[in-house]
Enzyme design. Sequence first.
Site, short mmCIF file in Angstrom:
data_model
loop_
_atom_site.label_atom_id
_atom_site.label_comp_id
_atom_site.label_asym_id
_atom_site.label_seq_id
_atom_site.Cartn_x
_atom_site.Cartn_y
_atom_site.Cartn_z
N HIS B 35 -29.95 -52.15 9.78
CA HIS B 35 -28.55 -51.86 10.12
C HIS B 35 -27.61 -52.83 9.42
CE1 HIS B 35 -30.24 -49.18 13.12
NE2 HIS B 35 -29.03 -48.64 13.22
N LYS B 99 -33.43 -47.65 23.22
CA LYS B 99 -33.44 -47.84 24.66
C LYS B 99 -32.27 -48.71 25.10
CE LYS B 99 -36.50 -51.86 25.05
NZ LYS B 99 -35.78 -52.87 25.83
#
Lengths: 295, 190
Positions: B35, B99
């Site tokens: 990222h 999550k």
Amino acid sequence: MNTKSLQASLLELVRRTSCDLPPDVESTLRRALAREQKGTTAKYALEVVHKNIALAREKSLPICQDTGSILFYVTGPKDLDSRAFRKAGDAAVKAATELGYLRQNSVDSLTGKNSGTNLGPGSPVYHFEQGSKRTIAVRLILKGGGCENVGIQYALPNGALGAGRDLAGVEKCLLDAVYKAQGKGCAPGILGVCIGGDRAIGFAHSKEQFLRTLEDKNPNPTLAKLETRVMKKANALGIGPMGFGGKTTLLGCKIGALNRLPASFFVSISYMCWAYRRRGCVIGGSGKVSRWLYT
Amino acid sequence: MIMTTPISEEVIRSLHVGQVVEVSGSVFTGRDSVHRHLYDGGKCPVDMRGSAIYHCGPVVVKENGVWVVKAAGPTTSIREEPYQADVIRMLGLRGVIGKGGMGKQTLEACREHGCVYMHAIGGAAQVLADVVTEVKDVYFLEKFGSPEAIWHFAVERFPVVITMDTHGNSLHSDVEGDSQKKLQELIAGI
């Protein structure tokens, strides 16, 4: 002591810890599953959790891919050679990593380079203590990063929570910590808590609480009552498995206390995910396992 | 409901928070290093358009010259919040799998670009590794290390719960809001 046998015993300890949840954790999770309502995502999440536990055991593979910090707690005779033990432990960890029981999980904080072996400064962690027996009791905890990241330390008094330097203040901190964690630490989780101590020993002692089983009772009646109270209230927060909402937010709350300086009042909280990997064994003079703990 | 990649925008926009769905086709792991790399203007070595990025650092080992996935559950997503909205836009993602949920910027990017947050069950590394049928490729293995690399997984019926949709709904902010109210009540009663 036979180094090869000791290494093999520790490798088996790592494998069991990573791949097979202890029975007290599994049965507590089973009760949690029964509590959640049919058709909810909370129930669904816990069903997947149980399927996963069974699959990991059957395949002898890690319950969770984040095989976490590797924490050895060793109680041995007074002449235990801790350097030799570390060497055997390191070799077992390296072998367990090659076999896929552990993820390559140790990263140089300055360069970002992964050692690839789980060995390096601070990994694995060994705590040695002198016991009264001739045998060595080794307990291992694998604690993933997601739950480690939601650990928190409060210094009382805390104005925002209206928490003073007493047990009521501690209780407020614990509920706030569970709220702050939401589902991010892989709820339903377990709190390991230390009241008092300094900042370093407070966190260390909070982690030692995870050596207890979920079914035990705190020998200190004041702390036992606090544990029960926090469990009841935290589970009323409605955060639920994975933070999907639901009845089970905490599986356990284990609290210890250490003396503090008059000027300090720390509440140190470690959060353990549902994948509460804890195993132990007793190793005899030959280096072989004579008995498994937590079974 | 089973969705096969590439997933259309129309299908994604029909999804709602609370739905349990399964993804088949291609998913790509990507976590902190990936990222950051993309956010800083680095190139993505593979076309992920129409599929999902998976916040996951798997255990993958080579057996007889073939990559085998030994464990592959999700990692905590919120760490990617500063980068995720841009990454969704740049890569044309239809799903972000992880999550713990994500924040407002990601929710807004989901609404704008037609993407959903798919919550995998944290810790369920075996159930999720079991649905990976093949490792198609790996990128940045040397540069970022195994857990941080981009692993291209072929998956079959990968189970997820939609917890952030294209309609501005987030189960995470709902649960957080409700539990905050409850927390205040409890604290007031101590």
